[in-house]
Design an enzyme around this catalytic site. Structure first.
Site, PDB file in Angstrom:
ATOM      1  N   ASP A 177     -18.765  14.906 -58.285  1.00 40.94           N
ATOM      2  CA  ASP A 177     -18.805  16.381 -58.351  1.00 40.94           C
ATOM      3  C   ASP A 177     -18.859  16.830 -59.807  1.00 40.94           C
ATOM      4  O   ASP A 177     -18.045  16.422 -60.621  1.00 40.94           O
ATOM      5  CB  ASP A 177     -17.588  16.980 -57.646  1.00 40.94           C
ATOM      6  CG  ASP A 177     -17.852  18.404 -57.209  1.00 40.94           C
ATOM      7  OD1 ASP A 177     -18.139  19.246 -58.085  1.00 40.94           O
ATOM      8  OD2 ASP A 177     -17.789  18.683 -56.000  1.00 40.94           O
ATOM      9  N   SER A 226     -20.046  24.367 -55.714  1.00 40.51           N
ATOM     10  CA  SER A 226     -20.114  23.115 -54.953  1.00 40.51           C
ATOM     11  C   SER A 226     -20.402  23.336 -53.467  1.00 40.51           C
ATOM     12  O   SER A 226     -20.848  22.417 -52.792  1.00 40.51           O
ATOM     13  CB  SER A 226     -18.805  22.336 -55.085  1.00 40.51           C
ATOM     14  OG  SER A 226     -18.658  21.880 -56.398  1.00 40.51           O
ATOM     15  N   HIS A 491     -23.900  19.504 -59.251  1.00 43.78           N
ATOM     16  CA  HIS A 491     -24.200  20.415 -60.368  1.00 43.78           C
ATOM     17  C   HIS A 491     -23.554  19.802 -61.599  1.00 43.78           C
ATOM     18  O   HIS A 491     -22.856  18.791 -61.484  1.00 43.78           O
ATOM     19  CB  HIS A 491     -23.629  21.812 -60.095  1.00 43.78           C
ATOM     20  CG  HIS A 491     -22.145  21.774 -59.932  1.00 43.78           C
ATOM     21  ND1 HIS A 491     -21.282  21.654 -60.987  1.00 43.78           N
ATOM     22  CD2 HIS A 491     -21.369  21.753 -58.817  1.00 43.78           C
ATOM     23  CE1 HIS A 491     -20.049  21.586 -60.549  1.00 43.78           C
ATOM     24  NE2 HIS A 491     -20.061  21.624 -59.218  1.00 43.78           N
TER      25      HIS A 491
HETATM   26 ZN    ZN Z   1     -16.508  23.094 -59.973  1.00 45.63          ZN
END
Ligand code: ZN
Ligand code: NAG
Ligand code: NAG
Ligand code: NAG
Ligand code: NAG
Ligand code: NAG
Ligand code: NAG
Ligand code: NAG
Ligand code: NAG
Length: 686
Positions: A177, A226, A491
């Site tokens: 993440d 997210s 991202h």
């Molecule tokens: Zn974040």
């Protein structure tokens, strides 16, 4: 043909979008007063189920005020394939009864001045939703909404080609993440020894044969969160910040938005495979929950755990009966109480459906590979790798026991233990039908938000170690050749290393300008000291991790989007950083440098709005590493949705007929309850 259709649609949209906002939007995917959801430019997997919503907006006041705020209730909509004859939506999808007309009102702010002046623009809406339809034939489709006698909004949809064969039996999708190439580069520098510029060992992902890039933008903002990025990766449909498994509509109900089918729903419906999710976050967090969630709000944690177990129960949708392996943190949504859906005990709800329940590592390892497995190891997020392995004293004072006892969770698995167990369970339960596993290193992102680079990079290295171990496990099971392994991110964050910092020198200086001279750039950056063994220090974490986390010369890192904070660059031994805090006597959302964070460092003033306490996501494309069947399709640069289409093609999920839809398209049932919980389109916290 396709290109020409797209051009027409684009020019139409451009000419009608003159009043659309930037900071705030009436409805991001709908610059006109007639909204088609899914909107223009969307792609579909053949046979993928979705809902279609039409909305007609009548702004009552503000710059777009129209028709005295009375929305057209007589709107009609058609669909036509490849320039063919247009049919009504009901006729095309063989809907027996037209869905009921729905009406609601919402408000939004046209810009920051309107927000400060508290003058919202009020919009009345008339809408219809067609639930659970699918398009089977590849090609371009034009959907046209006709409203206000003469106005039209069109959307071009493209149904992707059908893959000729299923090439992968299993997919393991690792999500770092917030992970960028820069973070991988920094993690490698910390953990792998280099002699005269030549690395003596490499990261596991360095050995993947194919690397691509994906573009992570949201559907209506160029910076993503997210939730909608996970949703794009899992469904092939982009959405709005905070939304998952739906296109965000303007209605107040957080659960009635038009849905799209996700990869695990497709896989279960079409092949009957097993599937699982593993995360170092609380399991209701965006990245794991987006596999099953269909909502405008990622914050509806309790209801989303119910959706993961029982599927969407109040609107016609793919039947789901829960994951085969589900491991992470987040006991708050399982213990009966305010954090769980309807206050129920979700350990008991899962157990009723035959799950083994593990609340610690010992019990996880003993759990049967044959039964569905739930493992919840703490409240909130799992403590990070650095605290679990290097500074375990930091775990002692936590009250995060997953049983609800006022104690700290001690017998914790890491990402590796959870992932390897999930592979055992999924392999056993999937059998010939294969499996899908998503494994998330969540705190790369969470610790980047806190500007705690050591903790972020520790979790990145833990993920890399997990990838290495998963490859070995698949080999041992004889499944490596059958398994597509993807390692990617949802991202990024602005982060890079620009030199080293002499912490001893910095601490000895007494003003900020002199402290900055402790930073060595270019030639003065020297070599990594994280790989140099120190007499008397051994962490016992083995190869592929730093042998010294606290050297005198540390990496000088950061860059980008920060609140006011102080930089010293050395590791924080007592816990995760809190870079900015509020000040007594000032507003509760006004953040200043935390006086306790690295007092030896120098102050760096922020670049973010003053109500941001942490760093934020950034624009960067992120890497996609691929190994296994279909690996060659992952080279190049493409959208985040393409990660889904590539995986779906490899798994043979595109279907030419609707034989698998049992209940067909239905008008919605159980309609109408307004949760009242602010579906405020203007201020979203990420
Ligand atoms: Zn974040
Ligand atoms: C629109 O009307 C509402 C009351 O219905 C009012 O509160 C708001 O300030 C008005 N907005 C504008 C932009 O005039
Ligand atoms: C639909 O189900 C969700 C849980 O999945 C629940 O939170 C929501 O309140 C329900 N909505 C209606 C209208 O029943
Ligand atoms: C782990 O969980 C099992 C089963 O709930 C329990 O019996 C055991 O005491 C736990 N072990 C630790 C170290 O907490
Ligand atoms: C699960 O499968 C693995 C083989 O991958 C085996 O080593 C382990 O003992 C099994 N666990 C249980 C509880 O059966
Ligand atoms: C834990 O709490 C004890 C006393 O409550 C305190 O002395 C100690 O410093 C704390 N440890 C950490 C790591 O915060
Ligand atoms: C570690 O972080 C916490 C929270 O920001 C802070 O209170 C503490 O002083 C930090 N320690 C150091 C050495 O900076
Ligand atoms: C940070 O900004 C404040 C004003 O908000 C200013 O007084 C201070 O000098 C700045 N500090 C640095 C290091 O730029
Ligand atoms: C889908 O199935 C329904 C009901 O079985 C049938 O009436 C309809 O024609 C089918 N549609 C397509 C596009 O195959």
């Amino acid at each position: 043909m396709l290109r020409k259709l797209n051009l027409i649609a684009v020019s139409l949209a451009a000419s009608l979008s003159a009043v659309s906002g930037q900071t705030f939007q009436r409805l991001g995917t709908c610059p006109t007063l007639g909204c088609v959801l899914p909107p223009d430019q969307q792609d579909f997997l053949p046979g993928q189920q979705f809902d279609i919503r039409f909305e007609v907006h009548a702004p009552k006041n503000g710059s777009e005020a129209f028709n005295n705020g009375v929305p057209d209730e007589q709107f009609t909509a058609t669909i036509a394939k490849d320039g063919g004859k247009a049919k009504s939506i009901a006729e095309y999808f063989d809907v027996s009864a037209e869905p009921a007309l729905e009406k609601w009102t919402f408000h939004w702010y046209e810009d920051l001045f309107a927000h400060d002046a508290k003058t919202p623009s009020v919009v009345n809406v008339a809408s219809k939703i067609y639930r659970r339809v699918a398009l089977y034939e590849p090609g371009a489709y034009i959907v046209t909404l006709n409203y206000y006698s003469g106005k039209t909004t069109t959307a071009t949809w493209v149904v992707r080609p059908i893959a000729k064969e299923k090439k992968a039996k299993n997919v393991i999708f690792f999500v770092g993440d917030g992970m960028t190439t820069n973070m991988i580069t920094a993690a490698r520098l910390l953990a792998h020894k280099s002699i005269n510029g030549k690395y003596q060992s490499l990261m596991a992902i360095d050995k993947f044969p194919v690397v691509g890039h994906h573009m992570s933008h949201s559907i209506d903002s160029f910076i993503t969160d997210s939730a909608n990025s996970a949703s794009a990766l899992y469904s092939g449909h982009k959405s709005t910040v905070n939304a998952m498994g739906v296109y965000a509509d303007s209605s107040p109900d957080l659960f009635d938005d038009p849905k799209v089918e996700t990869i695990v729903e497709l896989l279960k419906r079409i092949w009957g495979s097993s599937w699982g999710a593993v995360s170092t976050a609380f399991i209701a967090d965006a990245t794991p929950i987006a596999l099953t969630a269909h909502t405008r709000s990622r914050y509806a944690y309790g209801p989303l755990i119910d959706q993961a177990l029982n599927g969407v129960s109040n609107y016609s949708w793919t039947e789901m009966d829960g994951p085969d392996a589900y491991f992470g943190g987040g006991a708050e949504q399982f213990l009966p109480g305010s954090g769980s859906y309807l206050g129920k005990d979700y350990y008991a709800e899962f157990a009723k459906k035959g799950y083994s329940i593990s609340l610690n590592k010992t019990s996880l390892e003993k759990a049967s590979n044959k039964t569905k497995a739930l493992g919840i190891f703490c409240k909130s997020n799992l403590p990070v790798w650095l605290d679990r392995n290097i500074f375990p004293a930091n775990l002692k004072n936590l009250t995060n026991d997953p049983s609800g006892a006022k104690a700290s969770a001690t017998d914790l698995p890491g990402l590796k233990e959870m992932t390897l167990k999930a592979i055992d369970v999924l392999h056993e339960r999937g059998g010939d039908k294969g499996f899908f596993l998503m494994s998330e290193a969540a705190s790369i992102d969470k610790q980047m938000h806190a500007l705690d680079y050591d903790r972020a990079l520790g979790d990145l290295l833990e993920m890399d170690d997990t990838v290495r171990a998963a490859v070995e496990k698949l080999k041992a099971l004889g499944e490596l050749e059958n398994t597509l392994i993807i390692v990617s991110a949802d991202h990024g964050h602005g982060f890079d290393v620009f030199g080293s910092a002499d912490t001893k020198y910095m601490a000895a200086q007494d003003d900020d300008r002199h402290k900055r001279n402790a930073i060595g750039v270019y030639q003065n950056s020297g070599l990594s000291q994280y790989t140099v063994e120190q007499p008397g220090i051994s962490y016992g974490t083995g190869a592929n991790f730093p042998v010294n986390w606290d050297p005198r010369y540390v990496i000088a890192a950061g860059l980008g989007a920060n609140p006011d904070h102080r930089e010293y660059y050395g590791v924080n031994k007592t816990g995760s950083r809190v870079p900015a805090t509020t000040i007594k006597g000032k507003a509760s959302d006004d953040y200043y440098v935390n006086p306790n964070d690295h007092p030896e460092g120098f102050v760096v003033n922020g670049t973010l709005p003053t109500n941001e306490a942490q760093g934020v996501h950034s624009l960067t494309d992120v890497p996609v590493y691929a190994m296994g069947p279909c690996q060659e399709t992952f080279g190049g640069t493409y959208g985040n949705i393409d990660v889904f289409y590539k995986m779906a093609a490899c798994l043979g999920l595109g279907q030419p007929t609707n034989k698998t839809i049992t209940s067909g398209c239905q008008a919605e049932k159980g309609k109408g309850k307004d949760t009242g919980k602010g579906k405020d389109k203007n201020w979203v916290t990420i």
